[in-house]
Design an enzyme around this catalytic site. Structure first.
Site, PDB file in Angstrom:
ATOM      1  N   ASP A   1       6.576  24.413 -10.531  1.00 41.53           N
ATOM      2  CA  ASP A   1       5.516  23.589 -11.138  1.00 41.53           C
ATOM      3  C   ASP A   1       6.218  22.341 -11.654  1.00 41.53           C
ATOM      4  O   ASP A   1       6.352  22.142 -12.838  1.00 41.53           O
ATOM      5  CB  ASP A   1       4.779  24.347 -12.245  1.00 41.53           C
ATOM      6  CG  ASP A   1       5.701  24.863 -13.343  1.00 41.53           C
ATOM      7  OD1 ASP A   1       6.921  25.014 -13.092  1.00 41.53           O
ATOM      8  OD2 ASP A   1       5.218  25.125 -14.464  1.00 41.53           O
TER       9      ASP A   1
ATOM     10  N   HIS B   1      16.546  26.701 -17.896  1.00 39.25           N
ATOM     11  CA  HIS B   1      15.746  27.862 -17.517  1.00 39.25           C
ATOM     12  C   HIS B   1      15.681  28.039 -15.994  1.00 39.25           C
ATOM     13  O   HIS B   1      16.121  29.048 -15.445  1.00 39.25           O
ATOM     14  CB  HIS B   1      14.325  27.726 -18.064  1.00 39.25           C
ATOM     15  CG  HIS B   1      14.231  27.613 -19.544  1.00 39.25           C
ATOM     16  ND1 HIS B   1      14.571  28.640 -20.403  1.00 39.25           N
ATOM     17  CD2 HIS B   1      13.830  26.591 -20.338  1.00 39.25           C
ATOM     18  CE1 HIS B   1      14.374  28.261 -21.656  1.00 39.25           C
ATOM     19  NE2 HIS B   1      13.923  27.018 -21.642  1.00 39.25           N
TER      20      HIS B   1
END
Length: 324
Positions: A11, A247
């Site tokens: 995303d 992340h």
């Protein structure tokens, strides 16, 4: 050494952009396609950002990009995460309009087709909501046993959440999708906040990257410098420290080299019913209970220094990738 074949689902915000560049520059993996989804930004913006980042990286392998879900399975999308990723998802950095176009094919159909065409060969690396994979599994449940492994960035087992006190953003963003994926039987490696919080990219690392980068990578390194500095500023405002938590790149790193982490096998349940704890990743951690069944290898320790070094060396390297 043969390359590991992956499909990357994103995303595309700041972390995803770094993960894409890491994957594209890696000599150890071959990207069979990238699928996009809502999350940090809209699915449309994520697709545009992905195409722009691929062109910036000179990804001449003609990597196909397929856009997927625009909202969660049963919930409403809460909107873009502007305070972390900027208005456009990539720290408000302006990249040229992409000349490439996404496939007409929906991301879920693309995943189903690729897995069936290459059974046992594909590692799925999902660093966003799991909606596209849940849709793919609904279309063809048999792909669960044909995927080599799913490496996902998401969850928090022994640590606190980052969007609620106990939920991590990717799982919280579509708990029902995560539930379907975790219950599907697909082999899972969960790269959650237990390890990504330790993957800190600091100013000193940025300097190392810029010092090592070859001149041919100048445009890409300028982009990386901007989004990491933007990310560091956002992290400071969120009391995460003066660093960028890596992340999504760490999930790519684990797909490349599983030895970067230590994991524990657990049966991870996804909470979908409670308003207070929606999106929580729950496992029975009592030592007195024997684990008779597990569904995920949960990463609990990471060699973060080796990971950061590998990321820097990979992204800064001169592009000498072969064809396979």
């Amino acid at each position: 050494m043969s390359s590991k074949k992956i499909i990357l689902d994103v995303d595309t915000g700041i972390d995803d952009a770094l993960a894409i560049l890491y994957a594209v520059k890696s000599k150890e993996i071959q990207i069979e396609g990238i699928t996009t989804v809502f999350g940090n930004v809209s699915a449309d913006q994520a697709t545009r950002n992905t195409l722009q980042v691929l062109e910036l990286a000179d990804a001449n392998d003609n990597i196909p990009v397929a856009m997927g879900a625009k909202k969660p399975l049963f919930r409403e999308w809460s909107g873009p995460v502007i305070h972390v990723h900027g208005q456009n998802g990539i720290g408000d950095y302006e990249l040229p309009e992409p000349s490439l176009q996404p496939l007409e094919e929906h991301a879920a159909d693309f995943i189903v087709r690729q897995v069936n065409e290459q059974p046992g060969e594909l590692t799925l690396v999902f660093v966003a909501r799991l909606t596209n994979l849940a849709l793919a599994l609904a279309k063809d449940p048999s792909i669960a046993r044909k995927v080599k492994r799913l490496v996902l960035m998401g969850g928090a087992l022994k640590t606190f959440g980052n969007v609620t006190p106990i939920a991590e953003a990717n799982i919280y963003g579509d708990p029902e999708a995560a539930h379907r994926v975790f219950e599907s039987g697909i082999p899972i490696t969960m790269v959650g906040l237990d390890v990504t919080r330790k993957a800190k990219f600091q100013e000193e690392h940025l300097k190392q990257l810029m010092d090592l980068a070859s001149p041919e990578n100048e445009k890409m390194i300028k982009f990386i410098e901007h989004i990491i500095r933007f990310g560091i500023e956002a992290s400071v405002k969120m009391n995460e420290g003066k660093c960028r938590l890596m992340h999504d790149p760490l999930a790519v790193g684990v797909a490349i080299d599983p030895g970067l982490v230590k994991s524990e096998n657990h049966y991870v349940y996804i909470e979908t019913q409670s308003r207070l704890s929606a999106g929580a990743t729950v496992a029975d951690l009592r030592l007195s209970r024997k684990k008779t069944e597990t569904n995920a290898a949960v990463c609990v320790e990471v060699d973060h220094e080796r990971f950061i070094e590998h990321f820097i060396q990979t992204v800064a390297s001169r592009d000498e990738r072969g064809e396979g």
